[in-house]
Scaffold this active site. Structure first.
Site, PDB file in Angstrom:
ATOM      1  N   LYS A  81       8.344  -4.090   2.694  1.00 32.28           N
ATOM      2  CA  LYS A  81       6.875  -4.210   2.368  1.00 32.28           C
ATOM      3  C   LYS A  81       6.434  -5.427   1.597  1.00 32.28           C
ATOM      4  CE  LYS A  81       7.286  -0.645  -0.671  1.00 32.28           C
ATOM      5  NZ  LYS A  81       8.748  -0.207  -0.631  1.00 32.28           N
ATOM      6  N   ARG A 112       1.560   5.569  -4.939  1.00 33.04           N
ATOM      7  CA  ARG A 112       3.072   6.255  -4.677  1.00 33.04           C
ATOM      8  C   ARG A 112       2.806   7.554  -5.080  1.00 33.04           C
ATOM      9  NH1 ARG A 112       6.323   1.036  -5.237  1.00 33.04           N
ATOM     10  NH2 ARG A 112       8.438   1.699  -5.253  1.00 33.04           N
ATOM     11  N   ARG A 145      19.810  -8.253  -1.088  1.00 31.03           N
ATOM     12  CA  ARG A 145      18.442  -8.907  -1.624  1.00 31.03           C
ATOM     13  C   ARG A 145      18.925  -9.924  -3.028  1.00 31.03           C
ATOM     14  NH1 ARG A 145      13.539  -5.472  -2.631  1.00 31.03           N
ATOM     15  NH2 ARG A 145      14.894  -4.261  -3.890  1.00 31.03           N
ATOM     16  N   ARG A 148      18.190  -7.868  -8.402  1.00 25.71           N
ATOM     17  CA  ARG A 148      17.372  -6.904  -9.466  1.00 25.71           C
ATOM     18  C   ARG A 148      18.091  -6.000 -10.051  1.00 25.71           C
ATOM     19  NH1 ARG A 148      12.061  -5.276  -5.981  1.00 25.71           N
ATOM     20  NH2 ARG A 148      12.845  -3.238  -6.672  1.00 25.71           N
ATOM     21  N   ARG A 150      16.169   5.924  -6.249  1.00 21.52           N
ATOM     22  CA  ARG A 150      15.059   5.412  -5.745  1.00 21.52           C
ATOM     23  C   ARG A 150      14.652   6.160  -4.238  1.00 21.52           C
ATOM     24  NH1 ARG A 150      16.229  -0.514  -5.908  1.00 21.52           N
ATOM     25  NH2 ARG A 150      14.065  -0.945  -4.916  1.00 21.52           N
TER      26      ARG A 150
END
Ligand code: AP5
Length: 219
Positions: free
Chosen positions: A15, A90, A129, A162, A173
């Site tokens: 996203k 969300r 990531r 992160r 998550r």
């Protein structure tokens, strides 16, 4: 009417990557709920302190908190500016609040993109990531590595992983997405706003599909 897009999808589905690309391509402001919360946490603001335990643990911050922050962000946009909501709404109550706020100024969400891809691809992407500590640019050790290891191509700052990108929090998550966010797919489908995207393909292909849809929207 200014374009209002919503990017919906599980963690790591691309996203943020696509919000940056489409933002540049169509001159739209990308409003990322996750980036906004992380920025508030870095500043140590009241919002950041309230959000910290949820963000780091992989659960959703309370609806009122994120809705106030995101709607305030939208109101600060220059007049007539289109935007992409990345990661907001969300939950169904967040979607209802956004719809009510937009309706108040004669606006509405123009399109919702639902990013879908298998969990094993998601996990691989999140583990790889790296994000820039200064400008927020996102890299991937397998797909989009920086030119110099650990250094942002765009601003030269340090890249980090992160805190919520560890295996245990990724599981939470994904569960949170399924239980609290996935119901939004039906919510937006019923309203005729949903466009489903196979997000497992290379980023250029995904961008091309999104761009074709955006080009058909009234400006
Ligand atoms: P947030 O920051 O929004 O996290 P997320 O939804 O879990 O999404 P991610 O940022 O992990 O992934 P992404 O889909 O943007 O993927 P990306 O483009 O980086 O939210 C964090 C937390 O904030 C939440 O857990 C919650 O606590 C809180 N929060 C946020 N919004 C909230 C809300 N509305 N209500 C309540 N709480 C909220 O891509 C991932 C990786 O894949 C990158 O390395 C990228 O380079 C790579 N990649 C991207 N596309 C491709 C591709 N096509 N092919 C190969 N690699 C790709």
């Amino acid at each position: 009417m200014a374009v209002r897009l919503v990017f919906l999808g599980p963690p790591g589905s691309g996203k943020g990557t696509q919000a940056r690309r489409l933002g540049k391509r169509f001159n739209l402001v990308a409003l990322s709920s996750g980036d906004t919360l992380r920025q508030e946490m870095k500043l140590g603001s009241a919002v950041g302190r309230q959000a910290e335990q949820y963000v780091n643990g992989g659960t959703l911050v309370p609806d009122d908190l994120i809705t106030d922050v995101m709607l305030a962000g939208m109101q600060k946009l220059p007049k007539g500016s289109g935007c992409i909501f990345d990661g907001f709404p969300r939950t169904v109550p967040q979607a209802e609040s956004l719809a009510a706020k937009l309706a108040g100024s004669g606006e509405r969400v123009g399109q919702v993109f639902d990013f879908h891809l298998p969990d094993e691809v998601i996990i691989g992407r999140i583990v790889g990531r790296r994000v820039c500590t200064k400008c927020g640019a996102t890299y991937n050790m397998d797909h989009f590595p920086p030119k110099r290891p650990g250094v942002c191509d765009e601003c030269g700052s340090r890249l980090v992983q992160r805190e919520d990108d560890c295996a245990e929090v990724i599981r939470t998550r994904l569960e949170t997405y399924r239980s609290q966010t996935a119901p939004l797919v039906a919510f937006y489908r019923q309203r005729g706003l949903l466009h489903s995207v196979d997000a497992s393909r290379p980023a250029d292909q995904v961008e091309c599909e999104l761009a074709q849809v955006v080009e058909t929207l009234p400006q």
